[in-house]
Design a protein around this motif. Structure first.
Motif, PDB file in Angstrom:
ATOM      1  N   PRO A 281       0.830  -1.220   0.000  1.00  0.00           N
ATOM      2  CA  PRO A 281       0.000   0.000   0.000  1.00  0.00           C
ATOM      3  C   PRO A 281       0.861   1.266   0.000  1.00  0.00           C
ATOM      4  O   PRO A 281       1.006   1.938   1.021  1.00  0.00           O
ATOM      5  N   GLU A 282       1.438   1.543  -1.157  1.00  0.00           N
ATOM      6  CA  GLU A 282       2.437   2.618  -1.295  1.00  0.00           C
ATOM      7  C   GLU A 282       1.918   3.973  -0.760  1.00  0.00           C
ATOM      8  O   GLU A 282       2.554   4.606   0.068  1.00  0.00           O
ATOM      9  N   GLU A 283       0.750   4.388  -1.245  1.00  0.00           N
ATOM     10  CA  GLU A 283       0.272   5.725  -0.883  1.00  0.00           C
ATOM     11  C   GLU A 283      -0.040   5.809   0.616  1.00  0.00           C
ATOM     12  O   GLU A 283       0.294   6.797   1.280  1.00  0.00           O
ATOM     13  N   ALA A 284      -0.648   4.743   1.149  1.00  0.00           N
ATOM     14  CA  ALA A 284      -0.982   4.744   2.582  1.00  0.00           C
ATOM     15  C   ALA A 284       0.298   4.805   3.429  1.00  0.00           C
ATOM     16  O   ALA A 284       0.346   5.480   4.458  1.00  0.00           O
ATOM     17  N   TYR A 285       1.350   4.118   2.965  1.00  0.00           N
ATOM     18  CA  TYR A 285       2.621   4.116   3.708  1.00  0.00           C
ATOM     19  C   TYR A 285       3.226   5.523   3.723  1.00  0.00           C
ATOM     20  O   TYR A 285       3.677   6.020   4.746  1.00  0.00           O
ATOM     21  N   LEU A 286       3.193   6.179   2.560  1.00  0.00           N
ATOM     22  CA  LEU A 286       3.761   7.530   2.483  1.00  0.00           C
ATOM     23  C   LEU A 286       2.911   8.529   3.274  1.00  0.00           C
ATOM     24  O   LEU A 286       3.431   9.491   3.839  1.00  0.00           O
ATOM     25  N   MET A 287       1.602   8.268   3.327  1.00  0.00           N
ATOM     26  CA  MET A 287       0.737   9.154   4.112  1.00  0.00           C
ATOM     27  C   MET A 287       1.017   8.991   5.598  1.00  0.00           C
ATOM     28  O   MET A 287       0.993   9.934   6.365  1.00  0.00           O
ATOM     29  N   ALA A 295      11.799  11.680   1.991  1.00  0.00           N
ATOM     30  CA  ALA A 295      13.010  11.006   1.488  1.00  0.00           C
ATOM     31  C   ALA A 295      12.781  10.487   0.068  1.00  0.00           C
ATOM     32  O   ALA A 295      13.687  10.548  -0.776  1.00  0.00           O
ATOM     33  N   VAL A 296      11.567   9.994  -0.219  1.00  0.00           N
ATOM     34  CA  VAL A 296      11.269   9.488  -1.573  1.00  0.00           C
ATOM     35  C   VAL A 296      11.235  10.674  -2.549  1.00  0.00           C
ATOM     36  O   VAL A 296      11.799  10.606  -3.648  1.00  0.00           O
ATOM     37  N   PHE A 306      10.388   0.203  -1.133  1.00  0.00           N
ATOM     38  CA  PHE A 306      11.832  -0.040  -0.970  1.00  0.00           C
ATOM     39  C   PHE A 306      12.228   0.272   0.477  1.00  0.00           C
ATOM     40  O   PHE A 306      12.953  -0.483   1.119  1.00  0.00           O
ATOM     41  N   HIS A 307      11.725   1.396   0.981  1.00  0.00           N
ATOM     42  CA  HIS A 307      12.046   1.799   2.351  1.00  0.00           C
ATOM     43  C   HIS A 307      11.562   0.752   3.351  1.00  0.00           C
ATOM     44  O   HIS A 307      12.289   0.373   4.275  1.00  0.00           O
ATOM     45  N   TYR A 308      10.323   0.259   3.145  1.00  0.00           N
ATOM     46  CA  TYR A 308       9.760  -0.707   4.098  1.00  0.00           C
ATOM     47  C   TYR A 308      10.597  -1.992   4.128  1.00  0.00           C
ATOM     48  O   TYR A 308      10.940  -2.511   5.187  1.00  0.00           O
ATOM     49  N   TRP A 309      10.939  -2.488   2.938  1.00  0.00           N
ATOM     50  CA  TRP A 309      11.729  -3.714   2.832  1.00  0.00           C
ATOM     51  C   TRP A 309      13.074  -3.570   3.538  1.00  0.00           C
ATOM     52  O   TRP A 309      13.498  -4.453   4.273  1.00  0.00           O
ATOM     53  N   ASN A 310      13.742  -2.445   3.279  1.00  0.00           N
ATOM     54  CA  ASN A 310      15.130  -2.314   3.710  1.00  0.00           C
ATOM     55  C   ASN A 310      15.313  -1.681   5.079  1.00  0.00           C
ATOM     56  O   ASN A 310      16.318  -1.922   5.730  1.00  0.00           O
TER      57      ASN A 310
END
Ligand code: AKG
Ligand code: FE2
Length: 319
Positions: A281-287, A295-296, A306-310
């Motif tokens: 859930p890319e947008e929800a994560y950035l929100m 940072a993105v 990428f941030h969540y994985w790493n």
């Protein structure tokens, strides 16, 4: 619900102050409850990747789509009010909202909801231990019966007048439960209840009945004598408007009250779980994480995923 008069609101206000709770019989017509139950089924079917649940057995939090043993376990469904208008309409029904306002002395802000199919067997507690209002007592809860409650289904129990017991102070000086001091709180409240001779009462609700309780009223889920029985309910918690304004929360007006808009509880999904059928859930994560968004945008990371994985998952973040 019928139009509630000012006299009724005034009367319920003084009862609430005296007893710490208020039972609203037949607050909702059964058809209204059925509509809400069907809205919930719709959300579980259509948005299983977004509905946050806790397993009452294992305590594990997950999305509904990933929940283990869905057929046999009991779950607590978090904050469905954020996804379903029908549920916001129920929790802030105009007459209910005016009673809640009477109890709080200011407009109520729906800030959390739980839906349950079964009893919780939850130890007795006061809600202000976990959802501590900035202004003491500025929290109220409404428990809505989605079906008739059988005595063996683990009815809600409460202790009339227990809201007047002085609040326990934890070592950090606050009234917010410190995990390693919870046992001290239980000892304290046990003694206080016995000293005052307060007897527990069970809420054998009929479908559509509501009980509202004070931030500091002792209550819990009684033991379930027949595990096959359901006890469907919705519990809503409301802060007072002024605390929400102080905290600059995003609150949306509805029928004289408000509901709080927020990105709901984070879930610590193992990154490897994402894939087809369960996209990140890319947008929800950035929100949820403004620092990651920045940072993105600054091209330090190619994406939130990428941030969540790493980093994110390892740092204890969720989605
Ligand atoms: O429904 C129950 O058994 C208790 C729920 C409760 O205490 C709460 O949500 O604050
Ligand atoms: Fe509670």
């Amino acid at each position: 619900m019928n139009q509630t008069s000012e006299i009724e609101v005034g009367l319920s206000q003084s009862q609430f102050e005296r007893d710490g709770y208020l039972v609203l019989e037949k607050c909702f017509a059964p058809q209204r409850i059925d509509r809400a139950a069907s809205a919930i089924r719709g959300l579980l079917d259509e948005r299983p990747n977004e509905v946050v649940v806790d397993s009452l057995g294992s305590g594990r939090r997950s999305f509904w789509a990933q929940a283990d043993k869905r057929e046999i376990r009991s779950f607590r469904f978090h904050d469905l009010y954020l996804m379903g208008e029908e549920l916001r309409e129920l929790a802030l029904d105009p007459d209910l909202a005016s009673i809640l306002e009477g109890a709080l002395g200011e407009p109520a802000v729906l800030c959390n909801s739980l839906n349950l199919r079964k009893g919780t067997f939850q130890t007795s507690h006061i809600d202000s231990l976990y959802m501590t209002p900035r202004t003491p007592h500025a929290l109220v809860s409404a428990w809505i019966a989605f079906e008739d409650v059988h005595p063996d289904a683990g009815p809600l129990v409460y202790y009339p007048g227990s809201h007047r017991i002085p609040l326990y102070r934890f070592n950090d000086g606050t009234h917010h439960a410190a995990p390693d001091e919870e046992a001290d709180w239980f000892d304290y409240i046990d003694v206080q209840i016995r000293l005052r001779g307060i007897k527990e009462r069970k809420f054998l609700a009929k479908k559509g009945d509501v009980i509202i309780w004070h931030a500091d009223l002792v209550h819990g889920g009684s033991p379930i004598r027949d595990v096959g029985r359901t006890r469907a309910s919705m519990i809503c918690h409301y802060f007072g408007e002024s605390d929400c304004r102080h905290w600059a929360l995003d609150i949306v007006p509805l029928h004289g009250g408000y509901w709080m808009r927020w990105p709901q509880q984070p879930v610590r999904v193992d990154p490897s779980a994402f894939g087809t059928g369960f996209p990140f859930p890319e947008e929800a994560y950035l929100m949820r994480y403004q620092d990651v968004r920045e940072a993105v945008e600054a091209k330090l990371f190619p994406s939130g995923e990428f941030h969540y994985w790493n980093f994110g998952f390892g740092e204890g973040r969720g989605v």
